[in-house]
Design a protein around this motif. Sequence first.
Motif, PDB file in Angstrom:
ATOM      1  N   GLN A 173      58.495  41.424  36.870  1.00 37.57           N
ATOM      2  CA  GLN A 173      59.120  39.873  36.972  1.00 37.57           C
ATOM      3  C   GLN A 173      59.578  39.353  35.714  1.00 37.57           C
ATOM      4  O   GLN A 173      60.502  38.597  35.675  1.00 37.57           O
ATOM      5  N   ARG A 174      59.072  39.642  34.283  1.00 38.53           N
ATOM      6  CA  ARG A 174      59.333  39.260  33.092  1.00 38.53           C
ATOM      7  C   ARG A 174      60.919  39.972  33.053  1.00 38.53           C
ATOM      8  O   ARG A 174      61.642  39.047  32.479  1.00 38.53           O
ATOM      9  N   GLU A 175      61.278  41.190  33.677  1.00 43.78           N
ATOM     10  CA  GLU A 175      62.452  41.663  33.245  1.00 43.78           C
ATOM     11  C   GLU A 175      63.706  40.979  34.022  1.00 43.78           C
ATOM     12  O   GLU A 175      64.666  40.547  33.926  1.00 43.78           O
ATOM     13  N   ALA A 176      63.115  40.559  35.487  1.00 44.09           N
ATOM     14  CA  ALA A 176      63.978  39.693  36.307  1.00 44.09           C
ATOM     15  C   ALA A 176      64.047  38.435  35.590  1.00 44.09           C
ATOM     16  O   ALA A 176      65.309  37.988  35.613  1.00 44.09           O
ATOM     17  N   GLU A 177      63.154  37.690  35.021  1.00 40.59           N
ATOM     18  CA  GLU A 177      63.556  36.261  34.318  1.00 40.59           C
ATOM     19  C   GLU A 177      64.344  36.565  33.299  1.00 40.59           C
ATOM     20  O   GLU A 177      65.164  35.804  33.030  1.00 40.59           O
ATOM     21  N   ARG A 178      64.079  37.723  32.406  1.00 42.70           N
ATOM     22  CA  ARG A 178      64.940  37.912  31.317  1.00 42.70           C
ATOM     23  C   ARG A 178      66.508  37.986  31.762  1.00 42.70           C
ATOM     24  O   ARG A 178      67.437  37.508  31.103  1.00 42.70           O
ATOM     25  N   ARG A 179      66.618  38.686  32.954  1.00 47.33           N
ATOM     26  CA  ARG A 179      68.112  38.823  33.268  1.00 47.33           C
ATOM     27  C   ARG A 179      68.765  37.678  33.667  1.00 47.33           C
ATOM     28  O   ARG A 179      69.871  37.213  33.702  1.00 47.33           O
ATOM     29  N   TYR A 180      67.909  36.786  34.482  1.00 46.78           N
ATOM     30  CA  TYR A 180      68.577  35.608  34.977  1.00 46.78           C
ATOM     31  C   TYR A 180      68.686  34.390  33.678  1.00 46.78           C
ATOM     32  O   TYR A 180      69.841  33.899  33.930  1.00 46.78           O
ATOM     33  N   ARG A 181      67.801  34.564  32.807  1.00 47.06           N
ATOM     34  CA  ARG A 181      68.187  33.780  31.672  1.00 47.06           C
ATOM     35  C   ARG A 181      69.263  34.158  31.010  1.00 47.06           C
ATOM     36  O   ARG A 181      70.057  33.448  30.260  1.00 47.06           O
ATOM     37  N   LEU A 182      69.758  35.600  30.888  1.00 47.85           N
ATOM     38  CA  LEU A 182      70.789  36.105  30.266  1.00 47.85           C
ATOM     39  C   LEU A 182      72.009  35.541  30.980  1.00 47.85           C
ATOM     40  O   LEU A 182      73.095  35.042  30.361  1.00 47.85           O
ATOM     41  N   LEU A 183      72.005  35.501  32.424  1.00 50.44           N
ATOM     42  CA  LEU A 183      73.126  35.226  33.257  1.00 50.44           C
ATOM     43  C   LEU A 183      73.159  33.888  33.111  1.00 50.44           C
ATOM     44  O   LEU A 183      74.462  33.290  32.689  1.00 50.44           O
ATOM     45  N   ALA A 184      72.180  32.930  33.036  1.00 53.58           N
ATOM     46  CA  ALA A 184      72.457  31.649  32.863  1.00 53.58           C
ATOM     47  C   ALA A 184      73.145  31.234  31.429  1.00 53.58           C
ATOM     48  O   ALA A 184      73.827  30.322  31.569  1.00 53.58           O
ATOM     49  N   ALA A 185      72.668  31.896  30.640  1.00 54.77           N
ATOM     50  CA  ALA A 185      73.023  31.544  29.123  1.00 54.77           C
ATOM     51  C   ALA A 185      74.566  31.978  29.052  1.00 54.77           C
ATOM     52  O   ALA A 185      75.337  31.278  28.241  1.00 54.77           O
ATOM     53  N   HIS A 186      74.912  33.112  29.509  1.00 49.55           N
ATOM     54  CA  HIS A 186      76.246  33.473  29.150  1.00 49.55           C
ATOM     55  C   HIS A 186      77.268  33.453  30.256  1.00 49.55           C
ATOM     56  O   HIS A 186      78.544  33.786  30.274  1.00 49.55           O
ATOM     57  N   GLY A 187      76.808  32.953  31.464  1.00 50.38           N
ATOM     58  CA  GLY A 187      77.776  32.810  32.569  1.00 50.38           C
ATOM     59  C   GLY A 187      78.842  31.650  32.339  1.00 50.38           C
ATOM     60  O   GLY A 187      78.380  30.672  31.905  1.00 50.38           O
ATOM     61  N   SER A 188      80.019  31.682  33.106  1.00 48.58           N
ATOM     62  CA  SER A 188      80.951  30.828  32.915  1.00 48.58           C
ATOM     63  C   SER A 188      80.742  29.728  33.698  1.00 48.58           C
ATOM     64  O   SER A 188      81.166  28.450  33.632  1.00 48.58           O
ATOM     65  N   GLU A 189      79.924  29.828  34.792  1.00 50.02           N
ATOM     66  CA  GLU A 189      79.581  28.649  35.743  1.00 50.02           C
ATOM     67  C   GLU A 189      78.387  27.791  35.239  1.00 50.02           C
ATOM     68  O   GLU A 189      77.327  28.436  34.753  1.00 50.02           O
ATOM     69  N   LEU A 190      78.513  26.475  35.386  1.00 51.17           N
ATOM     70  CA  LEU A 190      77.450  25.693  35.323  1.00 51.17           C
ATOM     71  C   LEU A 190      76.382  25.872  36.212  1.00 51.17           C
ATOM     72  O   LEU A 190      76.941  25.436  37.471  1.00 51.17           O
ATOM     73  N   ILE A 191      75.108  25.910  35.983  1.00 45.81           N
ATOM     74  CA  ILE A 191      74.287  25.885  37.070  1.00 45.81           C
ATOM     75  C   ILE A 191      73.132  24.936  36.850  1.00 45.81           C
ATOM     76  O   ILE A 191      72.761  24.672  35.650  1.00 45.81           O
ATOM     77  N   TRP A 192      72.823  24.013  37.895  1.00 46.20           N
ATOM     78  CA  TRP A 192      71.784  23.005  37.852  1.00 46.20           C
ATOM     79  C   TRP A 192      70.977  22.798  38.893  1.00 46.20           C
ATOM     80  O   TRP A 192      71.386  23.453  40.006  1.00 46.20           O
ATOM     81  N   THR A 193      69.895  22.288  38.745  1.00 45.82           N
ATOM     82  CA  THR A 193      69.085  21.989  39.866  1.00 45.82           C
ATOM     83  C   THR A 193      68.648  20.365  39.705  1.00 45.82           C
ATOM     84  O   THR A 193      68.700  19.637  38.601  1.00 45.82           O
TER      85      THR A 193
END
Length: 421
Positions: free
Chosen positions: A82-102
Amino acid sequence: MSVAAREACSVRRFRVRSCATLLLATLPPVAAADVVGIDASIFWLLVSVMAITGLAALFVQQRMQRRLDRAERGLQRAVSEQREAERRYRLLAAHGSELIWTMSLGTPQFTYLSPALERLCQFAPSSMQNRPPEELCTLESAALLSAEHARLSRQAGDASIPEVRFELELRCADGTAIWTEARLGVLRDESGTATAIYGVVSDMTEQRKLRARLDFLAHHDALTGLPNRMLFFDRLERAVAAARRDGTRLALLYLDLDGFKEINDSLGHPAGDTLLMQVALRLSASVRDSDTVARMGGDEFTVILRTVRDAPSVARITEKILTALSEPIAIDAQRVRIGVSIGASQFPEHGDQVGTLVALADAAMARSKRGGRNRWSMAIPDTPVLKSVPVEAPPAETPPPEGAGSVRPVLAAVRNPLSES
């Protein structure tokens, strides 16, 4: 160890296991309990209480310890994954070109924004948390986002509700704005319950620039940048409709350059292109910003004069155009002169339909050419009136003196020899 000793140990272990099993099987349950597993599942256990001593106690303790060890290793493995998945998601959100919001359900407020916000709009994500759409979007886009958010919140119970796409204009910290494409949908947990409204936003500034460029090329002349034939008729339709609605007048001018072919043939097509561009600039400078100058093709132009008062006002503008085009035009190291024949029609005096106005203006332009060129004619269905430019043109054979201000026909300029000191 001897064979007899080993057999004795085996019999002893068998007896211990048998005794433990018998004791556990014969004792009645004294309590029941529900247990929640690490995967959130719930199951029931029947609990019996008994006293175990000696080898039976050691046997049970070892079995329980092994089970506890396996359970602990499984839990550690699940937590690590779970921590590894969260780390990947945080990395994707931090460096992705698209803005993600909730955004929270019901209330249109941002609850999370990815770091891409700072790259797109120069706002820190934390500065927009718990803020309404008006803080990030322009007024019109904020209203659109709030409306879509409200609709998705109302229909969040429907698991089949599709994702919606639309364009949003976002404000930037430096006062500018950028256009984006937003995809909105309902965020759900593992049980399918709606928890938030999510948004995935992509910068489409370059796409809009390309779209605007393609739209401009489709409706404008590539050489002069003026509206082309298609856009001219669209604007004339709109102008006639507005004049009919408001009870105002408008005029249409149809222009054809005199002697353009001679200049184009003698000096070459690049010189002809330069001449057309200069004519376009002078025409645009001779009318108001609310009027439309268009290139119909070749050396033909049109001008839509909106909200003219009367025929004399049309005459003043037309003669201003004649004077502007009579001035020498610089092409490379030479200065040439060009003439123009103009026909004019008016709404509603000469007709209330676009086709009628264009046909009458074209016919009036043809009469100007037959009447001597470099002049304009007003379309009057019964008795056409021919008016010439106030400046008299000299004979074609004789070039005008320097500074005389008269219009020199192009044919004379071509023969003598398309240049002016």
